[in-house]
Design an enzyme around this catalytic site. Structure first.
Site, PDB file in Angstrom:
ATOM      1  NE  ARG A  22     -41.320  62.535   1.175  1.00  0.00           N
ATOM      2  CZ  ARG A  22     -41.476  63.844   1.386  1.00  0.00           C
ATOM      3  NH1 ARG A  22     -42.464  64.493   0.841  1.00  0.00           N
ATOM      4  NH2 ARG A  22     -40.633  64.489   2.159  1.00  0.00           N
ATOM      5  NE  ARG A  35     -50.896  65.091   6.167  1.00  0.00           N
ATOM      6  CZ  ARG A  35     -51.221  66.017   7.056  1.00  0.00           C
ATOM      7  NH1 ARG A  35     -52.249  65.832   7.867  1.00  0.00           N
ATOM      8  NH2 ARG A  35     -50.516  67.126   7.154  1.00  0.00           N
TER       9      ARG A  35
HETATM   10  O1  CP3 Z   1     -41.525  57.522   0.484  1.00  0.00           O
HETATM   11  C1  CP3 Z   1     -42.569  57.272   1.121  1.00  0.00           C
HETATM   12  O2  CP3 Z   1     -43.687  57.178   0.571  1.00  0.00           O
HETATM   13  C2  CP3 Z   1     -42.450  57.003   2.594  1.00  0.00           C
HETATM   14  C3  CP3 Z   1     -42.674  58.115   3.458  1.00  0.00           C
HETATM   15  C4  CP3 Z   1     -41.688  59.257   3.546  1.00  0.00           C
HETATM   16  C5  CP3 Z   1     -42.112  60.556   3.908  1.00  0.00           C
HETATM   17  N1  CP3 Z   1     -41.009  61.331   4.065  1.00  0.00           N
HETATM   18  C6  CP3 Z   1     -43.517  60.959   4.110  1.00  0.00           C
HETATM   19  C7  CP3 Z   1     -43.864  62.391   4.120  1.00  0.00           C
HETATM   20  C8  CP3 Z   1     -40.299  59.301   3.407  1.00  0.00           C
HETATM   21  C9  CP3 Z   1     -39.332  58.216   2.975  1.00  0.00           C
HETATM   22  C10 CP3 Z   1     -39.885  60.627   3.760  1.00  0.00           C
HETATM   23  C11 CP3 Z   1     -38.484  61.042   3.778  1.00  0.00           C
HETATM   24  C12 CP3 Z   1     -38.152  62.439   4.084  1.00  0.00           C
HETATM   25  N2  CP3 Z   1     -38.778  63.280   4.945  1.00  0.00           N
HETATM   26  C13 CP3 Z   1     -37.013  63.098   3.566  1.00  0.00           C
HETATM   27  C14 CP3 Z   1     -35.959  62.508   2.671  1.00  0.00           C
HETATM   28  C15 CP3 Z   1     -36.408  62.328   1.276  1.00  0.00           C
HETATM   29  C16 CP3 Z   1     -36.730  63.585   0.538  1.00  0.00           C
HETATM   30  O3  CP3 Z   1     -37.889  63.686   0.085  1.00  0.00           O
HETATM   31  O4  CP3 Z   1     -35.855  64.432   0.384  1.00  0.00           O
HETATM   32  C17 CP3 Z   1     -37.025  64.404   4.095  1.00  0.00           C
HETATM   33  C18 CP3 Z   1     -36.013  65.496   3.811  1.00  0.00           C
HETATM   34  C19 CP3 Z   1     -38.143  64.493   4.984  1.00  0.00           C
HETATM   35  C20 CP3 Z   1     -38.539  65.655   5.823  1.00  0.00           C
HETATM   36  C21 CP3 Z   1     -39.866  66.169   5.463  1.00  0.00           C
HETATM   37  N3  CP3 Z   1     -41.054  65.518   5.692  1.00  0.00           N
HETATM   38  C22 CP3 Z   1     -40.162  67.411   4.854  1.00  0.00           C
HETATM   39  C23 CP3 Z   1     -39.139  68.427   4.434  1.00  0.00           C
HETATM   40  C24 CP3 Z   1     -41.548  67.485   4.719  1.00  0.00           C
HETATM   41  C25 CP3 Z   1     -42.351  68.650   4.224  1.00  0.00           C
HETATM   42  C26 CP3 Z   1     -42.285  68.813   2.777  1.00  0.00           C
HETATM   43  C27 CP3 Z   1     -43.385  68.036   2.120  1.00  0.00           C
HETATM   44  O5  CP3 Z   1     -43.090  67.286   1.176  1.00  0.00           O
HETATM   45  O6  CP3 Z   1     -44.516  68.223   2.560  1.00  0.00           O
HETATM   46  C28 CP3 Z   1     -42.097  66.266   5.205  1.00  0.00           C
HETATM   47  C29 CP3 Z   1     -43.516  65.883   5.234  1.00  0.00           C
HETATM   48  C30 CP3 Z   1     -43.894  64.575   4.624  1.00  0.00           C
HETATM   49  N4  CP3 Z   1     -43.213  63.381   4.788  1.00  0.00           N
HETATM   50  C31 CP3 Z   1     -45.038  64.328   3.821  1.00  0.00           C
HETATM   51  C32 CP3 Z   1     -45.029  62.954   3.500  1.00  0.00           C
HETATM   52  C33 CP3 Z   1     -46.046  62.184   2.720  1.00  0.00           C
HETATM   53  C34 CP3 Z   1     -46.104  65.348   3.459  1.00  0.00           C
HETATM   54  C35 CP3 Z   1     -46.909  65.647   4.682  1.00  0.00           C
HETATM   55  C36 CP3 Z   1     -48.390  65.673   4.468  1.00  0.00           C
HETATM   56  O7  CP3 Z   1     -49.016  64.672   4.060  1.00  0.00           O
HETATM   57  O8  CP3 Z   1     -48.960  66.722   4.800  1.00  0.00           O
END
Ligand code: CP3
Length: 348
Positions: free
Chosen positions: A29, A42
């Site tokens: 992330r 964003r």
């Molecule tokens: O790692 C990186 O920088 C690459 C991008 C990336 C994102 N999500 C961007 C993201 C990666 C590799 C993921 C993987 C992901 N997404 C996982 C597996 C890894 C982990 O963290 O457990 C999972 C379970 C998801 C599903 C997901 N996406 C959830 C549950 C959420 C909401 C929770 C949160 O952290 O906000 C997201 C949203 C998300 N994916 C964000 C980002 C940067 C935040 C959204 C925003 O900017 O508003």
């Protein structure tokens, strides 16, 4: 099909099994809300999925942490829920609430999904990868990714994130035939999605199994190990030298040993893992990636410096990639990340 490019990259060298003088570093992330420049892009994109699907913007936020910190690898900005979206599911991200999907609860729901990924929903990801790939120096690798079938299925079945993944665990127990058909669909989609990311320029791929830790050993073998084995062999059938990292968060050492036998290049470890035991039991089979507790990075101070040093020493001599034990949290101070980069690269 194209093969991964040869690069003089410490990260790729570690994945190839060679211990590096200082461990290559990236953070799960690493493109995200702790960075003001991310929050700006964003806000401009408006919607999270719009950001994922606009190649110029996805490429830009992928490169931001590389410019700022000089990490050894970039990870393409996308999400694991792009796969269910490209299988035809309705996926939304509601601000502050996380993902929402229209859940798959029965055979009709599964039959309503596409067999193959919708190109309109995955092409922008591949385009973003080729854009980033063209802008990275040779020393910086590019990681593509997908979610593991089990973890993606938990969101598809519950329609949202859950604390204990009970809806998916219940379906797997009550209707294993239906659950298996869903996992099969995801195995096929994952093989295609990862292969296309490698074709677009990804040097390695990571498979995120965030919820691997909630299954009993029998269910873990069935829904995590077995599908992963099929993804590894399916991907290597078309991309012989594909470099593959698995991150089975919460998996026991026994479970990790089962996965190491799949001939992965690396295993991601969360912060609960006993590093000495992991190195002894896995270190000659795969590179080890991890495992700083993201909360330590928020807290900072002497405990952080000590833990960074301990991690380096515990994995010394083994192929090790420094990372967090899970994604960096939005409230992490940037100064702490700068300190991390410095300490990871200091001579021991
Ligand atoms: O790692 C990186 O920088 C690459 C991008 C990336 C994102 N999500 C961007 C993201 C990666 C590799 C993921 C993987 C992901 N997404 C996982 C597996 C890894 C982990 O963290 O457990 C999972 C379970 C998801 C599903 C997901 N996406 C959830 C549950 C959420 C909401 C929770 C949160 O952290 O906000 C997201 C949203 C998300 N994916 C964000 C980002 C940067 C935040 C959204 C925003 O900017 O508003």
């Amino acid at each position: 099909m194209s093969e991964p490019r040869a690069k003089p990259s410490p990260f790729l060298n570690a994945l190839d099994g060679f211990a590096q003088p200082t461990p290559p570093l990236w953070m799960m992330r690493q493109a995200g809300r702790y960075l003001p420049e991310y929050r700006e892009v964003r806000a401009k994109a408006g919607d999270f999925l719009t950001l994922c699907y606009t190649p110029e913007l996805a490429a830009e936020v992928t490169l931001q942490p590389i410019r700022r910190f000089g990490f050894d690898a970039a990870i393409i900005f996308s999400d694991i829920l792009v796969v269910p979206h490209a299988l035809g599911m309705n996926v939304r991200f509601e601000a502050g609430e996380g993902p929402r999907l229209d859940p798959v609860t029965d055979r009709a729901g599964l039959d309503g999904l596409r067999k193959l990924l919708d190109p309109a929903r995955v092409q922008p990801v591949y385009e973003a990868i080729s854009k980033v790939s063209g802008q990275l120096g040779r020393e910086t690798a590019l990681i593509g990714f997908c979610g593991a079938p089990w973890t993606v299925a938990t969101y598809m079945i519950a329609g949202r994130g859950t604390d204990d993944q009970a809806p998916a665990r219940m379906m797997a127990l009550r209707d294993p035939g239906l659950f298996e058909a869903l996992i099969d669909r995801l195995v096929e989609a994952s093989i295609r999605h990862l292969g296309a990311q490698i074709d677009a320029g990804a040097d390695a791929v990571q498979i995120f199994d965030t919820w691997a830790g909630v299954l009993d050993p029998e269910q873990f073998d069935r829904w995590c190990v077995h599908p992963l084995r099929r993804i590894v062999s399916g991907l290597r059938a078309t991309h012989r030298n594909a470099r593959i990292i698995a991150f089975p968060k919460g998996a026991s050492l026994e479970a990790l040993e089962g996965l190491a036998a799949l001939k992965l290049n690396a295993l991601g470890l969360d912060w609960t893992v006993d590093r000495a035991a992991a190195k002894a039991r896995l270190g000659d089979k795969v590179a080890l990636q991890g495992n700083l507790d993201p909360l330590r990075l928020i807290a900072g101070g002497p405990q952080l410096d000590e833990e960074i040093l301990n991690i380096r020493k515990d994995f010394e001599g083994a192929p090790h990639i420094f990372n967090l034990g899970h994604g960096i949290k939005p409230e992490t101070p940037i100064a702490h990340v700068e300190n991390l980069v410095e300490k990871v690269r200091e001579k021991l």
